[in-house]
Design a protein around this motif. Structure first.
Motif, mmCIF file in Angstrom:
data_model
loop_
_atom_site.group_PDB
_atom_site.id
_atom_site.type_symbol
_atom_site.label_atom_id
_atom_site.label_comp_id
_atom_site.label_asym_id
_atom_site.label_seq_id
_atom_site.Cartn_x
_atom_site.Cartn_y
_atom_site.Cartn_z
ATOM 1 N N ASP A 243 0.823 -1.204 0.000
ATOM 2 C CA ASP A 243 0.000 0.000 0.000
ATOM 3 C C ASP A 243 0.864 1.264 0.000
ATOM 4 O O ASP A 243 1.790 1.388 0.804
ATOM 5 C CB ASP A 243 -0.915 -0.011 1.223
ATOM 6 N N ARG B 61 -18.481 2.811 3.116
ATOM 7 C CA ARG B 61 -18.214 2.989 1.679
ATOM 8 C C ARG B 61 -16.730 3.172 1.403
ATOM 9 O O ARG B 61 -16.300 3.106 0.253
ATOM 10 C CB ARG B 61 -18.951 4.216 1.157
ATOM 11 N N ASN B 62 -15.941 3.435 2.444
ATOM 12 C CA ASN B 62 -14.512 3.662 2.288
ATOM 13 C C ASN B 62 -13.882 2.517 1.508
ATOM 14 O O ASN B 62 -14.083 1.351 1.829
ATOM 15 C CB ASN B 62 -13.868 3.784 3.680
ATOM 16 N N ARG B 63 -13.120 2.837 0.481
ATOM 17 C CA ARG B 63 -12.637 1.796 -0.421
ATOM 18 C C ARG B 63 -11.631 0.858 0.219
ATOM 19 O O ARG B 63 -11.422 -0.247 -0.279
ATOM 20 C CB ARG B 63 -12.040 2.406 -1.687
ATOM 21 N N ASP B 64 -11.029 1.251 1.342
ATOM 22 C CA ASP B 64 -10.110 0.353 2.030
ATOM 23 C C ASP B 64 -10.805 -0.422 3.144
ATOM 24 O O ASP B 64 -10.194 -1.282 3.769
ATOM 25 C CB ASP B 64 -8.930 1.135 2.606
ATOM 26 N N LYS C 152 -14.464 -1.323 2.657
ATOM 27 C CA LYS C 152 -15.702 -1.942 2.146
ATOM 28 C C LYS C 152 -15.621 -3.455 1.990
ATOM 29 O O LYS C 152 -16.617 -4.150 2.205
ATOM 30 C CB LYS C 152 -16.147 -1.281 0.850
ATOM 31 N N ASP C 153 -14.460 -3.985 1.647
ATOM 32 C CA ASP C 153 -14.347 -5.438 1.477
ATOM 33 C C ASP C 153 -14.306 -6.178 2.807
ATOM 34 O O ASP C 153 -14.476 -7.397 2.849
ATOM 35 C CB ASP C 153 -13.098 -5.794 0.664
ATOM 36 N N ALA D 113 -15.709 12.424 0.010
ATOM 37 C CA ALA D 113 -14.641 11.433 -0.157
ATOM 38 C C ALA D 113 -13.590 11.549 0.924
ATOM 39 O O ALA D 113 -12.863 10.601 1.201
ATOM 40 C CB ALA D 113 -13.996 11.588 -1.532
ATOM 41 N N GLU E 30 -8.333 -2.154 8.149
ATOM 42 C CA GLU E 30 -8.150 -1.598 6.812
ATOM 43 C C GLU E 30 -7.478 -2.663 5.941
ATOM 44 O O GLU E 30 -6.441 -3.214 6.314
ATOM 45 C CB GLU E 30 -7.273 -0.351 6.895
ATOM 46 N N ASN F 179 -3.362 -4.244 -0.849
ATOM 47 C CA ASN F 179 -4.245 -4.104 -2.005
ATOM 48 C C ASN F 179 -3.889 -2.884 -2.840
ATOM 49 O O ASN F 179 -4.652 -2.463 -3.694
ATOM 50 C CB ASN F 179 -5.713 -4.042 -1.568
ATOM 51 N N ILE G 113 -3.832 0.281 -2.232
ATOM 52 C CA ILE G 113 -4.744 1.426 -2.218
ATOM 53 C C ILE G 113 -4.210 2.533 -1.320
ATOM 54 O O ILE G 113 -3.682 3.525 -1.789
ATOM 55 C CB ILE G 113 -6.172 1.007 -1.807
ATOM 56 N N ASN G 114 -4.321 2.398 -0.012
ATOM 57 C CA ASN G 114 -3.863 3.443 0.910
ATOM 58 C C ASN G 114 -2.838 2.869 1.875
ATOM 59 O O ASN G 114 -1.675 2.791 1.568
ATOM 60 C CB ASN G 114 -5.046 4.045 1.678
#
Length: 202
Positions: free
Chosen positions: A18, A58-61, A63-64, A111, A126, A130, A132-133
Motif C-alpha cells: 500500500d 463505503r470507504n474503499r479500504d 468496504k471489502d 470522499a 483496513e 491491495n 490502495i492506501n
C-alpha cells in the motif's frame, strides 16, 4: 574453553504494497505487526463490532471487510432474520434507531470524511496489500458497524448497552468500545457481563 557465538537471524517482516503504508510503518513496527503478519494477516471468520459514532462502510479500504448480515435481504423493509431490526445488513444505528451506520456528513467533500469510528475501523481492519492506501492490523476481518454515539460525541449508556447486546446476538467475536464517560450504568454492566459469558472479548 570454547566460546560459541550465535547471531540472531532477523525474522522476515512482511510489508504490504500500500502506497501510504510508510506513514504507518513506525507505529506498526513498535508492536511487531510486520513480523506477526508472517503468521497471519487476519481472518474473514472473525467479526469485530465497532461501537462508536458510525463507520463509513463505503470507504474503499474498508468496504471489502465490512460485515454483512447473511440473514437479511437488503432494502426490503422487512426483518428477515427475526432479530428485531429491519434491514440491518451491516449493523445498526441505536442513536436514530435505523440501519444508517455511516456517520453524518458535515463537509462538502464526502470522499475525505474521516470520523473517529471510521479511523478506529481502519486501525482494526483496513484491507492491506491491495495497493490502495495503508493497512490495518488485520488485512482480513469483518467489521460490524454500530452507531451508539451521536455526532457531537455524546450518547446514552443505555444505547451502548443495546449495541453490546446486538453485537453479541449477531455473532461478534470482539467488541471495540473507545470512549469515556463519568457515569455508571447497571444495564451496561449486565450487557458487558453477558458478552464475557458468551466468550466475546470486549
Amino acid at each position: 574453553f570454547f566460546f560459541f557465538f550465535f547471531s540472531a537471524i532477523p525474522a522476515h517482516a512482511l510489508a504490504p504494497n500500500d502506497p501510504k503504508y510508510y506513514l504507518q510503518e513506525q507505529s506498526w513496527n513498535q508492536i511487531g505487526a510486520p513480523t506477526a503478519w508472517n503468521y497471519t494477516t487476519g481472518s474473514n471468520s472473525v467479526v469485530v463490532a465497532i461501537i462508536d459514532v458510525g463507520v463509513d462502510i463505503r470507504n474503499r479500504d474498508l468496504k471489502d471487510n465490512v460485515w454483512k448480515n447473511s440473514g437479511e435481504i437488503p432494502n426490503n423493509g422487512l426483518d428477515d432474520d427475526g432479530n428485531g431490526y429491519i434491514d440491518d445488513v451491516n449493523g445498526w444505528n441505536f442513536v436514530d434507531n435505523n440501519n444508517q451506520v455511516i456517520p453524518a456528513i458535515n463537509v462538502q467533500d464526502e470522499a475525505n470524511v474521516i470520523t473517529h469510528g471510521t479511523l478506529l475501523a481502519g486501525v482494526v481492519g483496513e484491507a492491506g496489500n491491495n495497493n490502495i492506501n495503508g493497512a490495518g492490523l488485520n488485512w482480513k476481518v469483518k467489521l460490524m458497524a454500530i452507531k451508539a454515539i451521536d455526532n457531537e460525541g455524546g450518547g446514552s449508556l443505555t444505547d451502548v448497552a443495546k449495541a453490546v447486546d446486538y453485537a453479541v446476538r449477531n455473532g461478534a467475536d470482539i467488541i471495540s468500545l473507545s470512549f469515556v464517560g463519568e457515569t455508571t450504568s447497571k444495564v451496561l454492566e449486565e450487557s458487558l457481563k453477558n458478552a464475557y459469558n458468551h466468550g466475546v472479548l470486549v
